[in-house]
Design a protein around this motif. Sequence first.
Motif, PDB file in Angstrom:
ATOM      1  N   ALA A 134       0.834  -1.216   0.033  1.00 33.47           N
ATOM      2  CA  ALA A 134       0.137  -0.052  -0.095  1.00 33.47           C
ATOM      3  C   ALA A 134       0.757   1.167  -0.054  1.00 33.47           C
ATOM      4  O   ALA A 134       0.661   2.139  -0.837  1.00 33.47           O
ATOM      5  CB  ALA A 134      -0.936   0.006   1.337  1.00 33.47           C
ATOM      6  N   ALA A 135       1.953   1.317   0.827  1.00 37.63           N
ATOM      7  CA  ALA A 135       2.801   2.352   0.827  1.00 37.63           C
ATOM      8  C   ALA A 135       3.666   2.668  -0.307  1.00 37.63           C
ATOM      9  O   ALA A 135       3.782   3.747  -0.773  1.00 37.63           O
ATOM     10  CB  ALA A 135       3.795   2.374   1.988  1.00 37.63           C
ATOM     11  N   TRP A 136       3.902   1.549  -1.125  1.00 39.50           N
ATOM     12  CA  TRP A 136       4.739   1.746  -2.382  1.00 39.50           C
ATOM     13  C   TRP A 136       3.451   2.312  -3.578  1.00 39.50           C
ATOM     14  O   TRP A 136       4.052   3.125  -4.381  1.00 39.50           O
ATOM     15  CB  TRP A 136       5.005   0.168  -2.981  1.00 39.50           C
ATOM     16  N   LEU A 137       2.256   1.768  -3.462  1.00 35.04           N
ATOM     17  CA  LEU A 137       1.296   2.220  -4.476  1.00 35.04           C
ATOM     18  C   LEU A 137       1.004   3.771  -4.460  1.00 35.04           C
ATOM     19  O   LEU A 137       1.058   4.562  -5.041  1.00 35.04           O
ATOM     20  CB  LEU A 137       0.130   1.505  -4.390  1.00 35.04           C
ATOM     21  N   PHE A 138       0.204   3.732  -3.135  1.00 37.28           N
ATOM     22  CA  PHE A 138      -0.206   5.383  -2.693  1.00 37.28           C
ATOM     23  C   PHE A 138       1.043   6.354  -2.358  1.00 37.28           C
ATOM     24  O   PHE A 138       0.937   7.337  -2.591  1.00 37.28           O
ATOM     25  CB  PHE A 138      -1.084   5.074  -1.469  1.00 37.28           C
ATOM     26  N   GLY A 139       2.325   5.700  -2.037  1.00 32.96           N
ATOM     27  CA  GLY A 139       3.495   6.468  -1.694  1.00 32.96           C
ATOM     28  C   GLY A 139       4.186   6.885  -3.283  1.00 32.96           C
ATOM     29  O   GLY A 139       5.138   7.592  -3.093  1.00 32.96           O
ATOM     30  N   LYS A 140       3.922   6.296  -4.188  1.00 35.74           N
ATOM     31  CA  LYS A 140       4.407   6.558  -5.619  1.00 35.74           C
ATOM     32  C   LYS A 140       5.739   6.616  -5.610  1.00 35.74           C
ATOM     33  O   LYS A 140       6.589   7.351  -5.854  1.00 35.74           O
ATOM     34  CB  LYS A 140       3.965   7.878  -5.992  1.00 35.74           C
ATOM     35  N   ASN A 141       6.248   5.347  -4.787  1.00 38.76           N
ATOM     36  CA  ASN A 141       7.622   4.969  -5.079  1.00 38.76           C
ATOM     37  C   ASN A 141       8.699   5.679  -3.900  1.00 38.76           C
ATOM     38  O   ASN A 141       9.913   5.443  -3.846  1.00 38.76           O
ATOM     39  CB  ASN A 141       8.300   5.045  -6.315  1.00 38.76           C
ATOM     40  N   ASP A 142       8.155   6.755  -3.235  1.00 43.66           N
ATOM     41  CA  ASP A 142       9.100   7.541  -2.108  1.00 43.66           C
ATOM     42  C   ASP A 142       9.408   6.392  -1.206  1.00 43.66           C
ATOM     43  O   ASP A 142       8.689   5.747  -0.537  1.00 43.66           O
ATOM     44  CB  ASP A 142       8.147   8.441  -1.438  1.00 43.66           C
ATOM     45  N   PRO A 143      10.823   6.368  -0.988  1.00 39.63           N
ATOM     46  CA  PRO A 143      11.324   5.448  -0.133  1.00 39.63           C
ATOM     47  C   PRO A 143      10.971   5.638   1.609  1.00 39.63           C
ATOM     48  O   PRO A 143      10.948   4.812   2.097  1.00 39.63           O
ATOM     49  CB  PRO A 143      12.939   5.832  -0.257  1.00 39.63           C
ATOM     50  N   GLY A 144      10.760   6.887   1.671  1.00 35.79           N
ATOM     51  CA  GLY A 144      10.278   7.142   3.207  1.00 35.79           C
ATOM     52  C   GLY A 144       8.951   6.503   3.447  1.00 35.79           C
ATOM     53  O   GLY A 144       8.933   5.902   4.471  1.00 35.79           O
ATOM     54  N   PHE A 145       8.049   6.586   2.415  1.00 33.95           N
ATOM     55  CA  PHE A 145       6.886   5.966   2.618  1.00 33.95           C
ATOM     56  C   PHE A 145       7.061   4.458   2.521  1.00 33.95           C
ATOM     57  O   PHE A 145       6.265   3.818   3.160  1.00 33.95           O
ATOM     58  CB  PHE A 145       5.731   6.397   1.546  1.00 33.95           C
ATOM     59  N   VAL A 146       7.612   3.994   1.806  1.00 33.98           N
ATOM     60  CA  VAL A 146       7.869   2.585   1.542  1.00 33.98           C
ATOM     61  C   VAL A 146       8.354   1.927   2.768  1.00 33.98           C
ATOM     62  O   VAL A 146       8.189   0.860   3.102  1.00 33.98           O
ATOM     63  CB  VAL A 146       8.786   2.267   0.219  1.00 33.98           C
ATOM     64  N   HIS A 147       9.432   2.773   3.464  1.00 34.25           N
ATOM     65  CA  HIS A 147      10.012   2.028   4.673  1.00 34.25           C
ATOM     66  C   HIS A 147       9.246   1.955   5.874  1.00 34.25           C
ATOM     67  O   HIS A 147       9.519   1.378   6.675  1.00 34.25           O
ATOM     68  CB  HIS A 147      11.543   2.564   4.826  1.00 34.25           C
ATOM     69  N   ASN A 148       8.390   2.887   5.823  1.00 31.76           N
ATOM     70  CA  ASN A 148       7.234   3.137   6.815  1.00 31.76           C
ATOM     71  C   ASN A 148       6.054   2.272   6.720  1.00 31.76           C
ATOM     72  O   ASN A 148       5.355   2.043   7.629  1.00 31.76           O
ATOM     73  CB  ASN A 148       6.867   4.581   6.926  1.00 31.76           C
ATOM     74  N   GLY A 149       5.818   2.025   5.434  1.00 34.14           N
ATOM     75  CA  GLY A 149       4.714   0.989   5.176  1.00 34.14           C
ATOM     76  C   GLY A 149       4.733  -0.624   5.881  1.00 34.14           C
ATOM     77  O   GLY A 149       3.506  -0.721   6.515  1.00 34.14           O
ATOM     78  N   PRO A 150       5.632  -1.199   6.108  1.00 28.16           N
ATOM     79  CA  PRO A 150       5.385  -2.203   6.909  1.00 28.16           C
ATOM     80  C   PRO A 150       5.507  -2.072   8.095  1.00 28.16           C
ATOM     81  O   PRO A 150       4.752  -2.921   8.958  1.00 28.16           O
ATOM     82  CB  PRO A 150       6.947  -2.849   6.625  1.00 28.16           C
ATOM     83  N   LEU A 151       5.835  -0.880   8.768  1.00 31.54           N
ATOM     84  CA  LEU A 151       5.551  -0.519  10.292  1.00 31.54           C
ATOM     85  C   LEU A 151       4.198  -0.238  10.526  1.00 31.54           C
ATOM     86  O   LEU A 151       3.652  -0.625  11.445  1.00 31.54           O
ATOM     87  CB  LEU A 151       6.477   0.629  10.490  1.00 31.54           C
ATOM     88  N   ALA A 152       3.708   0.451   9.456  1.00 32.06           N
ATOM     89  CA  ALA A 152       2.214   0.680   9.700  1.00 32.06           C
ATOM     90  C   ALA A 152       1.396  -0.389   9.698  1.00 32.06           C
ATOM     91  O   ALA A 152       0.382  -0.711  10.535  1.00 32.06           O
ATOM     92  CB  ALA A 152       1.581   1.592   8.477  1.00 32.06           C
ATOM     93  N   GLY A 153       1.619  -1.447   8.951  1.00 30.81           N
ATOM     94  CA  GLY A 153       0.894  -2.933   8.881  1.00 30.81           C
ATOM     95  C   GLY A 153       1.147  -3.568  10.189  1.00 30.81           C
ATOM     96  O   GLY A 153       0.206  -4.199  10.913  1.00 30.81           O
ATOM     97  N   LEU A 154       2.483  -3.576  10.651  1.00 30.34           N
ATOM     98  CA  LEU A 154       2.712  -4.216  11.926  1.00 30.34           C
ATOM     99  C   LEU A 154       2.167  -3.777  12.980  1.00 30.34           C
ATOM    100  O   LEU A 154       1.670  -4.516  14.154  1.00 30.34           O
ATOM    101  CB  LEU A 154       4.215  -4.368  11.919  1.00 30.34           C
ATOM    102  N   VAL A 155       2.151  -2.194  13.111  1.00 23.91           N
ATOM    103  CA  VAL A 155       1.489  -1.455  14.222  1.00 23.91           C
ATOM    104  C   VAL A 155      -0.203  -2.021  14.442  1.00 23.91           C
ATOM    105  O   VAL A 155      -0.683  -2.397  15.498  1.00 23.91           O
ATOM    106  CB  VAL A 155       1.393  -0.087  13.954  1.00 23.91           C
TER     107      VAL A 155
END
Length: 402
Positions: free
Chosen positions: A251-272
């Motif tokens: 989701a972070a990859w798609l909605f964050g448009k490849n932004d590395p900050g979003f992509v690397h926070n995406g898994p943390l959002a899911g785990l939270v």
Amino acid sequence: MQDVTSATELLVQSSNTYFLLIGAIMVFAMHAGFAFLEVGTVRHKNQVNALVKIITDFGVSCIAYFFIGYWIAYDTTFYSSARELTANNGYDLVKFFFLMTFAAAIPAIISGGIAERAKFNPFLLASAIIVALIYPFFEGVVWNGNYGVQDWIEQTTGSQFHDFAGSVVVHAVGGWLALVAVFFLGLRNGRVKDKKLIAFAPSNIPFLALGTWILCIGWFGFNVMSAQTLDGISGLVAMNSLMAMAGGIIAAWLFGKNDPGFVHNGPLAGLVAICAGSDIVHPIGALVIGVVAGWLFVTLFTLIQRSKKLDDVLGVWPLHGLCGAWGGIAAGIFGSENMGGLGGVSLVAQLIGTLGGISVALIGGVIVYGVLNKTMGLRLTEEEEYNGADLTTHRIGSINHD
């Protein structure tokens, strides 16, 4: 026969102690993840401060929780003899270690939101107060049944509030406390130029990514070891953590448009988000929970970046506060048998518990940060902020140019 029984009991006790010790060490290691995530996000002149904050907060949290917090949450102290404390192979001591690492995560979460303009000592004192009083109050209510709140929720809704590994107890509470602190601090200097908001780019993407990887690995100790005994361990928790993490990434990859900050926070959002219901939802439900969490983080962090009132440096309010709240509510949806879950949960109970956690955090945060802001001040001066927290507070920078 008695000898066999005694030997079996000893094996079970020692195995449970070792099991929980490994979990405690894994969650302890997550604090390195918090540190590198912050180091990689803040500007170079604030990297040393990030590292010192995380480890100092951990030490202060340990002492505050040992003497006050654990007693408030579980009515347990450590003033008996060492011989008594080591009963059952010292399981109770390791349990404290495990739960203390959860408590210490609260200041680590807050640290990311207040970065780059917060005074060191006032926030260190705030960490001690929060871990000693505010967090253990709600922790005890949810995980120890204190004050009869869980009994009342069960009588009212048919089920107790379910938060297996702390989506609300740890993450939402930490995230909403951070929101209050961020509000008191205001925008970092330089964020507004010509009446337009300026975003500060992360200083070190490899460090940011390293922080995420450390947190993701440790999170399986955070979630799976929340069973606290070997007979309670479940592969479902591990599988659901994995699926929610993957959903957050996508989701972070798609909605964050490849932004590395979003992509690397995406898994943390899911785990939270999966912490609360990781023991009861179906893996497909966990995937959906993770996808929604990843979308929530990207959307709300983007909105915050456009706000002239909130400057949440690492996005800890959307990441922990909102995704944690979503996780608490999602457990009541996807944990039901109609959605393929194991059941035993109520959506109404989850709403009550989640709102309760948010309320405790907001009220506690306003009191603690409000008093400290009036008495000690929370923010660095304009000159100190310009020079950076590294030189201002620690008299050394992260890079030696000699």
